[in-house]
Design a protein around this motif. Sequence first.
Motif, PDB file in Angstrom:
ATOM      1  N   ALA A 179       0.861  -1.181   0.000  1.00 55.02           N
ATOM      2  CA  ALA A 179       0.000   0.000   0.000  1.00 55.02           C
ATOM      3  C   ALA A 179       0.903   1.239   0.000  1.00 55.02           C
ATOM      4  O   ALA A 179       2.095   1.131   0.293  1.00 55.02           O
ATOM      5  CB  ALA A 179      -0.899  -0.031   1.226  1.00 55.02           C
ATOM      6  N   ARG A 237      -9.010  -2.351  -4.552  1.00 51.06           N
ATOM      7  CA  ARG A 237      -9.020  -1.774  -3.200  1.00 51.06           C
ATOM      8  C   ARG A 237     -10.407  -1.259  -2.814  1.00 51.06           C
ATOM      9  O   ARG A 237     -10.565  -0.439  -1.920  1.00 51.06           O
ATOM     10  CB  ARG A 237      -7.953  -0.701  -3.049  1.00 51.06           C
ATOM     11  CG  ARG A 237      -8.042   0.480  -3.984  1.00 51.06           C
ATOM     12  CD  ARG A 237      -6.887   1.448  -3.742  1.00 51.06           C
ATOM     13  NE  ARG A 237      -6.892   2.541  -4.685  1.00 51.06           N
ATOM     14  CZ  ARG A 237      -7.547   3.695  -4.498  1.00 51.06           C
ATOM     15  NH1 ARG A 237      -8.213   3.907  -3.403  1.00 51.06           N
ATOM     16  NH2 ARG A 237      -7.494   4.646  -5.421  1.00 51.06           N
ATOM     17  N   ASN A 287     -11.738  -0.984  10.209  1.00 50.44           N
ATOM     18  CA  ASN A 287     -12.114  -0.330   8.958  1.00 50.44           C
ATOM     19  C   ASN A 287     -13.595  -0.589   8.718  1.00 50.44           C
ATOM     20  O   ASN A 287     -13.983  -1.689   8.355  1.00 50.44           O
ATOM     21  CB  ASN A 287     -11.273  -0.864   7.794  1.00 50.44           C
ATOM     22  CG  ASN A 287     -11.622  -0.176   6.487  1.00 50.44           C
ATOM     23  OD1 ASN A 287     -12.479   0.716   6.447  1.00 50.44           O
ATOM     24  ND2 ASN A 287     -10.960  -0.581   5.407  1.00 50.44           N
ATOM     25  N   ASP A 320     -10.211  -0.046   0.984  1.00 51.37           N
ATOM     26  CA  ASP A 320      -9.003  -0.225   1.792  1.00 51.37           C
ATOM     27  C   ASP A 320      -8.559   1.110   2.408  1.00 51.37           C
ATOM     28  O   ASP A 320      -8.667   2.153   1.767  1.00 51.37           O
ATOM     29  CB  ASP A 320      -7.842  -0.719   0.921  1.00 51.37           C
ATOM     30  CG  ASP A 320      -8.020  -2.136   0.436  1.00 51.37           C
ATOM     31  OD1 ASP A 320      -9.169  -2.587   0.308  1.00 51.37           O
ATOM     32  OD2 ASP A 320      -6.991  -2.789   0.177  1.00 51.37           O
ATOM     33  N   HIS A 321      -8.039   1.034   3.630  1.00 47.34           N
ATOM     34  CA  HIS A 321      -7.405   2.201   4.257  1.00 47.34           C
ATOM     35  C   HIS A 321      -6.115   1.757   4.932  1.00 47.34           C
ATOM     36  O   HIS A 321      -6.167   1.073   5.967  1.00 47.34           O
ATOM     37  CB  HIS A 321      -8.338   2.846   5.279  1.00 47.34           C
ATOM     38  CG  HIS A 321      -9.554   3.474   4.678  1.00 47.34           C
ATOM     39  ND1 HIS A 321      -9.493   4.583   3.854  1.00 47.34           N
ATOM     40  CD2 HIS A 321     -10.860   3.131   4.751  1.00 47.34           C
ATOM     41  CE1 HIS A 321     -10.714   4.902   3.459  1.00 47.34           C
ATOM     42  NE2 HIS A 321     -11.561   4.027   3.980  1.00 47.34           N
ATOM     43  N   ASN A 327      -2.144  -2.071   5.814  1.00 47.12           N
ATOM     44  CA  ASN A 327      -3.352  -1.914   5.006  1.00 47.12           C
ATOM     45  C   ASN A 327      -4.509  -2.700   5.600  1.00 47.12           C
ATOM     46  O   ASN A 327      -4.387  -3.895   5.859  1.00 47.12           O
ATOM     47  CB  ASN A 327      -3.088  -2.374   3.573  1.00 47.12           C
ATOM     48  CG  ASN A 327      -4.253  -2.035   2.668  1.00 47.12           C
ATOM     49  OD1 ASN A 327      -4.824  -0.952   2.797  1.00 47.12           O
ATOM     50  ND2 ASN A 327      -4.626  -2.927   1.795  1.00 47.12           N
ATOM     51  N   ARG A 356      -8.166  -3.945   4.662  1.00 47.16           N
ATOM     52  CA  ARG A 356      -9.132  -4.084   3.587  1.00 47.16           C
ATOM     53  C   ARG A 356     -10.515  -3.708   4.115  1.00 47.16           C
ATOM     54  O   ARG A 356     -10.709  -3.577   5.316  1.00 47.16           O
ATOM     55  CB  ARG A 356      -9.118  -5.525   3.072  1.00 47.16           C
ATOM     56  CG  ARG A 356      -7.699  -5.993   2.729  1.00 47.16           C
ATOM     57  CD  ARG A 356      -7.679  -6.840   1.501  1.00 47.16           C
ATOM     58  NE  ARG A 356      -8.232  -6.094   0.372  1.00 47.16           N
ATOM     59  CZ  ARG A 356      -8.397  -6.593  -0.854  1.00 47.16           C
ATOM     60  NH1 ARG A 356      -8.056  -7.837  -1.097  1.00 47.16           N
ATOM     61  NH2 ARG A 356      -8.900  -5.862  -1.821  1.00 47.16           N
ATOM     62  N   GLU A 360     -12.206  -4.821   7.540  1.00 53.83           N
ATOM     63  CA  GLU A 360     -11.237  -5.595   8.338  1.00 53.83           C
ATOM     64  C   GLU A 360     -10.972  -4.929   9.689  1.00 53.83           C
ATOM     65  O   GLU A 360     -11.140  -3.723   9.859  1.00 53.83           O
ATOM     66  CB  GLU A 360      -9.892  -5.702   7.597  1.00 53.83           C
ATOM     67  CG  GLU A 360      -9.781  -6.915   6.703  1.00 53.83           C
ATOM     68  CD  GLU A 360      -8.320  -7.212   6.359  1.00 53.83           C
ATOM     69  OE1 GLU A 360      -7.991  -8.399   6.317  1.00 53.83           O
ATOM     70  OE2 GLU A 360      -7.532  -6.279   6.148  1.00 53.83           O
ATOM     71  N   CYS A 380      -4.562   7.655   7.492  1.00 50.49           N
ATOM     72  CA  CYS A 380      -4.645   6.782   6.332  1.00 50.49           C
ATOM     73  C   CYS A 380      -3.598   7.241   5.334  1.00 50.49           C
ATOM     74  O   CYS A 380      -3.472   8.434   5.061  1.00 50.49           O
ATOM     75  CB  CYS A 380      -6.024   6.858   5.696  1.00 50.49           C
ATOM     76  SG  CYS A 380      -6.101   5.864   4.184  1.00 50.49           S
TER      77      CYS A 380
END
Length: 462
Positions: free
Chosen positions: A253, A280, A385, A390-391, A420, A422, A425, A444
Motif C-alpha cells: 500500500a 481496493r 475499517n 481499503d485504508h 493496510n 481491507r 477488516e 490513512c
Amino acid sequence: MALSRCARQCATAPQRVISQDGLLEVDLTAMPSVHRLGHRRAQLMTYNAQLPGPVLELQPGDTVRIHFTNRLAQPTNLHFHGLHIPPTGTGDNPFLEIPPGEAWTYEFQLPANHPAGLGWYHPHYHGRVAEQVFAGLAGPLILRGDFDAIPEIQAAPEQLLVLKDFGLTRNGQVADPSPLFRRWGREGDLLTVNGQLRPDYRLTAGQLHRLRLLNASTSKIFRLTLSEHSLYLAATDGRSLAAPVAVSEVVLAPGERAEVLVLGDRAPGSYALLSQPYDRGIAKMLSEPLETAVLATFTYADTYTDTYTGADTDAAQPARSSALPKRLLPVESLPDPVATREFILDHGIDHSSGAQFIINGKAYDHSRVDTQVKLGTVEDWVIVNRASMDHPFHLHTNHFQVLARNGEPAAVRAWKDTLNLRAYETAKLRVRFADYPGETVYHCHILDHEDQGMMGVIEMQA
Ligand code: C2O
Ligand code: CU
Ligand code: CU
C-alpha cells in the motif's frame, strides 16, 4: 560472457547522498521540474529536479542537516517516514508550514541503535499532500547497519525500486482528479520504477539478490510478482524479519516498504516484474478493467548456472553466494499493554463541507489532541475499517507489531509502520512509545483520504 545491452530501457541509478563521518548535510529544494515519462514531457514537482528525490544514505548515530528550500507555488514541509527521531522542532515535525520562497533547516540525530532499513521522505502539509506526492515529491532514505551486516545480505547485490504512478494530461501536466476520484484516491496510468517506465535491471545467475521496494504512490496499491521467481520477504517497513518468509506475491500500500530476496536460479533471459490486478474497493466504480502491467524487467547477465546439474556454463565464474540466510535479526516480543484503544476508520457526510474521511467520528483538526499516551508504555490499538474500501493505517515516530487480523493471530512477528486494512477488516496492533515526547499524527496513507480528514493527533507525554 556478459550481456552489455538492456532488454528495453537501461535503468539509471537515482542520485545518492551518503553521510560522511557521522554527518549528512544536503541542500534539498522542492521545485517544479520537467521530466521525460515515455513520450511525454511531464511537468512535475520534485526534490532537486531528481525523480525520485536523491537517496539519502545514513548510519545509526548520524546527524542529519537538510537545508530545505520551498520553490513551489504552495506551502510544503518534509516528513521522514519510518525514522525513529524526534517529532518536534527541527526534527520530523508534520505541523510545520514552509511557505513558497522560504527555507528551513531540518536537523536531527539518529539514535545509535536505529535499525537498518528503507524509509522515505515526502511532503506532509495537510490538504496538499496528495497533490504534491502525486506530482513527484518523494525520496528514499536508506539506513545502513545491522541488517546489512548479515553475511548473505552483505554478499547480495541490491536494487532499490521506488514504485510510483503518474497521471498526466496530453500536454504533460499532472492530471487533476475529479471530486469523485479524489474521494477514492487519485491514481495514474503511468507506472514508474525509479522515475522510469519499464526500466531493465540485471540479475546474476547463481546469485542471491536483494530488492528494496517502496510504494511512493498517492493511492495505488501494488500487488507484485516476478515472473517464474520465488520471492522471500526479509524486511517490512524498514525492519528485519527474524527469518526470510517465502511469499508468492508482495502487496504494498502507499507508504509501505519491503525487502525481498530473489535467487538468480532461472534460465538466461528477461523476466517481468508485474503489477497484478488489485481491487481496493473501487474497481466496480472504475470504467476500465483492472489489468496486469509490466513495471520493469530483470535480465540475466554473465553466466548461468544450471540448477539441475549444478554445472557452470563458464568455468571462470567466482564462487556462488546463492544461499538464503537462515536467520535475519531477532524481532523482540513486546510486553503486555497498559491500555487498549480503538480507532474506527470511516467516511461521513458533513452538511457544510460535504464528504469527510473520519477516525472515531472526527475529521482531522490540528488544534485538537485525539490520543494521549505516556512515554515508555506499551498499548494495544484495535483498528477497525468500517468502510467499503481499503485504508492503510500509518503511525509516525514508533513502529508497531501486528498481533492479529480479523481475530486471527499473526503468523509472523514483524515490525510495521503502515498496515493496510481491507474493507471491513479489523487489526490489533501493539506499539511502544519510546524515547520521544511531543505531538505527531496517525492517518490513512491514501493521501487523498488523509487530506480529507482521515488523520488524528497523538501526544506522547514525558
Ligand atoms: Cu508517509 Cu504521515 O506519512
Ligand atoms: Cu510517516
Ligand atoms: Cu483511506
